[in-house]
Design a protein around this motif. Structure first.
Motif, mmCIF file in Angstrom:
data_model
loop_
_atom_site.group_PDB
_atom_site.id
_atom_site.type_symbol
_atom_site.label_atom_id
_atom_site.label_comp_id
_atom_site.label_asym_id
_atom_site.label_seq_id
_atom_site.Cartn_x
_atom_site.Cartn_y
_atom_site.Cartn_z
ATOM 1 N N LEU A 22 -5.872 -6.668 1.310
ATOM 2 C CA LEU A 22 -5.383 -5.421 0.707
ATOM 3 C C LEU A 22 -6.236 -5.052 -0.500
ATOM 4 O O LEU A 22 -6.601 -3.888 -0.669
ATOM 5 N N GLY A 23 -6.561 -6.034 -1.342
ATOM 6 C CA GLY A 23 -7.406 -5.765 -2.512
ATOM 7 C C GLY A 23 -8.751 -5.183 -2.124
ATOM 8 O O GLY A 23 -9.258 -4.254 -2.771
ATOM 9 N N LEU A 74 0.835 -1.207 0.000
ATOM 10 C CA LEU A 74 0.000 0.000 0.000
ATOM 11 C C LEU A 74 0.867 1.253 0.000
ATOM 12 O O LEU A 74 0.667 2.159 -0.816
ATOM 13 N N MET A 93 -5.012 -10.047 -5.056
ATOM 14 C CA MET A 93 -5.445 -8.656 -5.015
ATOM 15 C C MET A 93 -6.746 -8.476 -5.801
ATOM 16 O O MET A 93 -7.675 -7.817 -5.351
ATOM 17 N N MET A 151 -10.445 -7.212 -4.520
ATOM 18 C CA MET A 151 -11.162 -6.092 -5.143
ATOM 19 C C MET A 151 -12.559 -6.530 -5.566
ATOM 20 O O MET A 151 -13.532 -5.804 -5.355
ATOM 21 N N GLY A 185 2.627 1.952 -3.349
ATOM 22 C CA GLY A 185 1.709 2.494 -4.340
ATOM 23 C C GLY A 185 1.366 3.953 -4.085
ATOM 24 O O GLY A 185 1.328 4.772 -5.010
ATOM 25 N N SER A 240 -7.472 5.222 -8.287
ATOM 26 C CA SER A 240 -7.379 4.600 -9.615
ATOM 27 C C SER A 240 -6.106 4.965 -10.380
ATOM 28 O O SER A 240 -5.779 4.306 -11.364
ATOM 29 N N TRP A 275 -1.614 -1.018 -9.495
ATOM 30 C CA TRP A 275 -1.375 -1.886 -8.345
ATOM 31 C C TRP A 275 -0.701 -3.189 -8.742
ATOM 32 O O TRP A 275 0.062 -3.756 -7.965
ATOM 33 N N LEU A 332 -8.148 -1.591 -1.294
ATOM 34 C CA LEU A 332 -7.901 -0.785 -2.490
ATOM 35 C C LEU A 332 -9.201 -0.451 -3.212
ATOM 36 O O LEU A 332 -9.370 0.661 -3.722
ATOM 37 N N LYS A 333 -10.114 -1.404 -3.250
ATOM 38 C CA LYS A 333 -11.421 -1.162 -3.882
ATOM 39 C C LYS A 333 -12.160 -0.044 -3.157
ATOM 40 O O LYS A 333 -12.736 0.841 -3.778
#
Length: 195
Positions: free
Chosen positions: A151-152, A24, A185, A189, A27, A161, A165, A155-156
């Protein structure tokens, strides 16, 4: 970029919390955010609590998240979700792995693992996502991929965007685990969008 966001990862030693946090952070830095991270290992090697605090935004002065300040808590284990819930903002989001890791006292039968943890969480938090990351990780063939599934899901929810990733995962995991972690991931999401 806007104000500072606070993400708290909580779980038990060996769950890959530090790796998920580092992916994370990598990114967010690549996207140009100012990022601070703090980690606490506790008795991690013996199955104790592990937490990481990630703060990002235009300018972040401290890595520490105070009580009632987390925008999102990502709990890799049920009891850890309850243990850290007071750090969540009143309008914050809680992502919980529907997964139990019995402590040494539970394993030795000195205590019982509490029942109804998920129900208890749902009764106190309105913005909660429950994910069975262990089930999804087993489908991928590696139970250890739970961390990147979680983590996914995060991120969602964050909806950042502008970050590639998949590239960030490639740069942060061992070569033999790249494909597994990219799939994990994506599962995270997609799972979070269904809940």
């Amino acid at each position: 970029m806007s104000g500072v966001k606070n993400i708290l990862f909580v779980g038990v030693g060996g769950q890959g919390i530090i790796l998920a946090s580092k992916v994370l952070v990598s990114g967010l830095i690549a996207a140009g955010y100012d990022v601070k991270m703090s980690e606490v290992h506790g008795m991690a090697q013996r199955g104790g609590s592990v937490t990481t605090q990630v703060r990002y935004g235009d300018k972040v002065y401290s890595p520490i998240i105070g009580k009632g300040s987390a925008d999102v808590i990502v709990a890799f284990e049920e009891i850890e979700a309850l243990r850290w819930i007071e750090y969540l903002k009143s309008d914050g989001r809680l992502i919980v792995n529907d997964y139990k890791i019995p402590s040494a006292t539970v394993l030795s039968e000195k205590e019982k693992y509490p029942e109804g943890v998920i129900e208890n969480i749902r009764s106190h938090i309105k913005n909660v996502t429950i994910i069975d990351a262990a089930k999804e990780a087993k489908k991928l063939g590696n139970i250890k991929s739970q961390n990147i599934i979680m983590l996914g899901a995060l991120l969602k929810i964050l909806q950042i965007s502008e970050i590639d990733w998949r590239k960030i995962v490639r740069e942060n995991v061992k070569e033999q685990f790249i494909n597994l972690n990219i799939k994990a991931m994506e599962v995270g999401m997609n799972t979070s969008s269904k809940l």
